[in-house]
Motif scaffolding. Sequence first.
Motif, PDB file in Angstrom:
ATOM      1  N   GLN A  26       0.836  -1.205   0.000  1.00  0.00           N
ATOM      2  CA  GLN A  26       0.000   0.000   0.000  1.00  0.00           C
ATOM      3  C   GLN A  26       0.871   1.256   0.000  1.00  0.00           C
ATOM      4  O   GLN A  26       0.603   2.204  -0.737  1.00  0.00           O
ATOM      5  CB  GLN A  26      -0.911  -0.027   1.220  1.00  0.00           C
ATOM      6  N   VAL A  27       1.926   1.260   0.793  1.00  0.00           N
ATOM      7  CA  VAL A  27       2.838   2.409   0.845  1.00  0.00           C
ATOM      8  C   VAL A  27       3.530   2.590  -0.503  1.00  0.00           C
ATOM      9  O   VAL A  27       3.680   3.717  -0.991  1.00  0.00           O
ATOM     10  CB  VAL A  27       3.862   2.251   1.991  1.00  0.00           C
ATOM     11  N   GLN A  28       3.917   1.495  -1.139  1.00  0.00           N
ATOM     12  CA  GLN A  28       4.577   1.581  -2.439  1.00  0.00           C
ATOM     13  C   GLN A  28       3.631   2.152  -3.493  1.00  0.00           C
ATOM     14  O   GLN A  28       4.039   2.962  -4.332  1.00  0.00           O
ATOM     15  CB  GLN A  28       5.092   0.208  -2.868  1.00  0.00           C
ATOM     16  N   ILE A  29       2.372   1.776  -3.436  1.00  0.00           N
ATOM     17  CA  ILE A  29       1.369   2.314  -4.371  1.00  0.00           C
ATOM     18  C   ILE A  29       1.194   3.814  -4.139  1.00  0.00           C
ATOM     19  O   ILE A  29       1.139   4.603  -5.089  1.00  0.00           O
ATOM     20  CB  ILE A  29       0.030   1.563  -4.227  1.00  0.00           C
ATOM     21  N   GLN A  30       1.114   4.218  -2.876  1.00  0.00           N
ATOM     22  CA  GLN A  30       0.981   5.639  -2.555  1.00  0.00           C
ATOM     23  C   GLN A  30       2.200   6.422  -3.030  1.00  0.00           C
ATOM     24  O   GLN A  30       2.062   7.544  -3.528  1.00  0.00           O
ATOM     25  CB  GLN A  30       0.796   5.831  -1.049  1.00  0.00           C
ATOM     26  N   MET A  31       3.380   5.831  -2.890  1.00  0.00           N
ATOM     27  CA  MET A  31       4.596   6.502  -3.340  1.00  0.00           C
ATOM     28  C   MET A  31       4.580   6.714  -4.856  1.00  0.00           C
ATOM     29  O   MET A  31       4.935   7.783  -5.344  1.00  0.00           O
ATOM     30  CB  MET A  31       5.846   5.711  -2.942  1.00  0.00           C
ATOM     31  N   ARG A  32       4.157   5.678  -5.594  1.00  0.00           N
ATOM     32  CA  ARG A  32       4.070   5.825  -7.056  1.00  0.00           C
ATOM     33  C   ARG A  32       3.081   6.927  -7.429  1.00  0.00           C
ATOM     34  O   ARG A  32       3.316   7.710  -8.341  1.00  0.00           O
ATOM     35  CB  ARG A  32       3.672   4.507  -7.697  1.00  0.00           C
ATOM     36  N   SER A  33       1.979   6.991  -6.727  1.00  0.00           N
ATOM     37  CA  SER A  33       0.975   8.018  -6.983  1.00  0.00           C
ATOM     38  C   SER A  33       1.542   9.415  -6.737  1.00  0.00           C
ATOM     39  O   SER A  33       1.366  10.335  -7.552  1.00  0.00           O
ATOM     40  CB  SER A  33      -0.249   7.785  -6.099  1.00  0.00           C
ATOM     41  N   LYS A  34       2.227   9.577  -5.613  1.00  0.00           N
ATOM     42  CA  LYS A  34       2.827  10.876  -5.274  1.00  0.00           C
ATOM     43  C   LYS A  34       3.934  11.250  -6.254  1.00  0.00           C
ATOM     44  O   LYS A  34       4.110  12.424  -6.576  1.00  0.00           O
ATOM     45  CB  LYS A  34       3.359  10.886  -3.844  1.00  0.00           C
ATOM     46  N   GLU A  35       4.681  10.259  -6.733  1.00  0.00           N
ATOM     47  CA  GLU A  35       5.713  10.531  -7.741  1.00  0.00           C
ATOM     48  C   GLU A  35       5.073  11.070  -9.012  1.00  0.00           C
ATOM     49  O   GLU A  35       5.592  11.989  -9.643  1.00  0.00           O
ATOM     50  CB  GLU A  35       6.521   9.262  -8.055  1.00  0.00           C
ATOM     51  N   LEU A  91       6.466   8.857   3.242  1.00  0.00           N
ATOM     52  CA  LEU A  91       6.179   7.491   2.811  1.00  0.00           C
ATOM     53  C   LEU A  91       7.451   6.650   2.746  1.00  0.00           C
ATOM     54  O   LEU A  91       7.425   5.456   3.048  1.00  0.00           O
ATOM     55  CB  LEU A  91       5.466   7.496   1.454  1.00  0.00           C
ATOM     56  N   GLN A  92       8.563   7.280   2.371  1.00  0.00           N
ATOM     57  CA  GLN A  92       9.835   6.558   2.327  1.00  0.00           C
ATOM     58  C   GLN A  92      10.229   6.088   3.733  1.00  0.00           C
ATOM     59  O   GLN A  92      10.697   4.973   3.911  1.00  0.00           O
ATOM     60  CB  GLN A  92      10.936   7.442   1.720  1.00  0.00           C
ATOM     61  N   THR A  93      10.005   6.955   4.718  1.00  0.00           N
ATOM     62  CA  THR A  93      10.287   6.589   6.106  1.00  0.00           C
ATOM     63  C   THR A  93       9.406   5.409   6.529  1.00  0.00           C
ATOM     64  O   THR A  93       9.890   4.455   7.149  1.00  0.00           O
ATOM     65  CB  THR A  93      10.053   7.796   7.034  1.00  0.00           C
ATOM     66  N   SER A  94       8.130   5.478   6.174  1.00  0.00           N
ATOM     67  CA  SER A  94       7.207   4.378   6.494  1.00  0.00           C
ATOM     68  C   SER A  94       7.636   3.090   5.802  1.00  0.00           C
ATOM     69  O   SER A  94       7.587   2.007   6.397  1.00  0.00           O
ATOM     70  CB  SER A  94       5.788   4.725   6.058  1.00  0.00           C
ATOM     71  N   LYS A  95       8.050   3.215   4.557  1.00  0.00           N
ATOM     72  CA  LYS A  95       8.484   2.044   3.792  1.00  0.00           C
ATOM     73  C   LYS A  95       9.693   1.387   4.452  1.00  0.00           C
ATOM     74  O   LYS A  95       9.734   0.166   4.599  1.00  0.00           O
ATOM     75  CB  LYS A  95       8.816   2.454   2.360  1.00  0.00           C
ATOM     76  N   GLU A  96      10.663   2.192   4.855  1.00  0.00           N
ATOM     77  CA  GLU A  96      11.856   1.651   5.502  1.00  0.00           C
ATOM     78  C   GLU A  96      11.500   0.948   6.812  1.00  0.00           C
ATOM     79  O   GLU A  96      12.028  -0.128   7.118  1.00  0.00           O
ATOM     80  CB  GLU A  96      12.875   2.762   5.750  1.00  0.00           C
ATOM     81  N   TYR A  97      10.582   1.548   7.582  1.00  0.00           N
ATOM     82  CA  TYR A  97      10.144   0.944   8.838  1.00  0.00           C
ATOM     83  C   TYR A  97       9.465  -0.404   8.582  1.00  0.00           C
ATOM     84  O   TYR A  97       9.743  -1.400   9.264  1.00  0.00           O
ATOM     85  CB  TYR A  97       9.192   1.898   9.568  1.00  0.00           C
TER      86      TYR A  97
END
Length: 129
Positions: A26-35, A91-97
């Motif tokens: 879900q975080v990866q999808i949100q990151m792609r959207s924000k990109e 989101l990157q911080t969340s992804k790393e966590y």
Amino acid sequence: MAEEANRTAFMELQSRMIETTGKLKQVQIQMRSKEGEKKRAYLTLEELRQLPEDTNTYKSIGKAFVLEPKSLLVNEQEQKLRDSEAAITSLQTSKEYLEKQLGEVENNLRELLQQDPGLARQIMSMSVM
């Protein structure tokens, strides 16, 4: 008794792994959207900057277009760009966590299966069927 505790621990670890993997996707999808939002804002901003100051610019509001000063549109795009960058950083911080949590769960599963080879054999026999 210990076998039942190991089985329960395995089930809990498995459910945590599934949950963490879902959150990570879900975080990866949100990151792609924000990109994508960031790229659109950047490209729009670049096009607006090329226009002369006295150019009529229009903002889309639903199906209508409203005449707006160029400076206002530039400010809006700059704000969208900053907001997208901030969201991506968060989101990157969340992804790393989440990746760290997933690694811990995988290690816990590996340790559990090494401690109880009988459980490992049981799981392998269930997945083959």
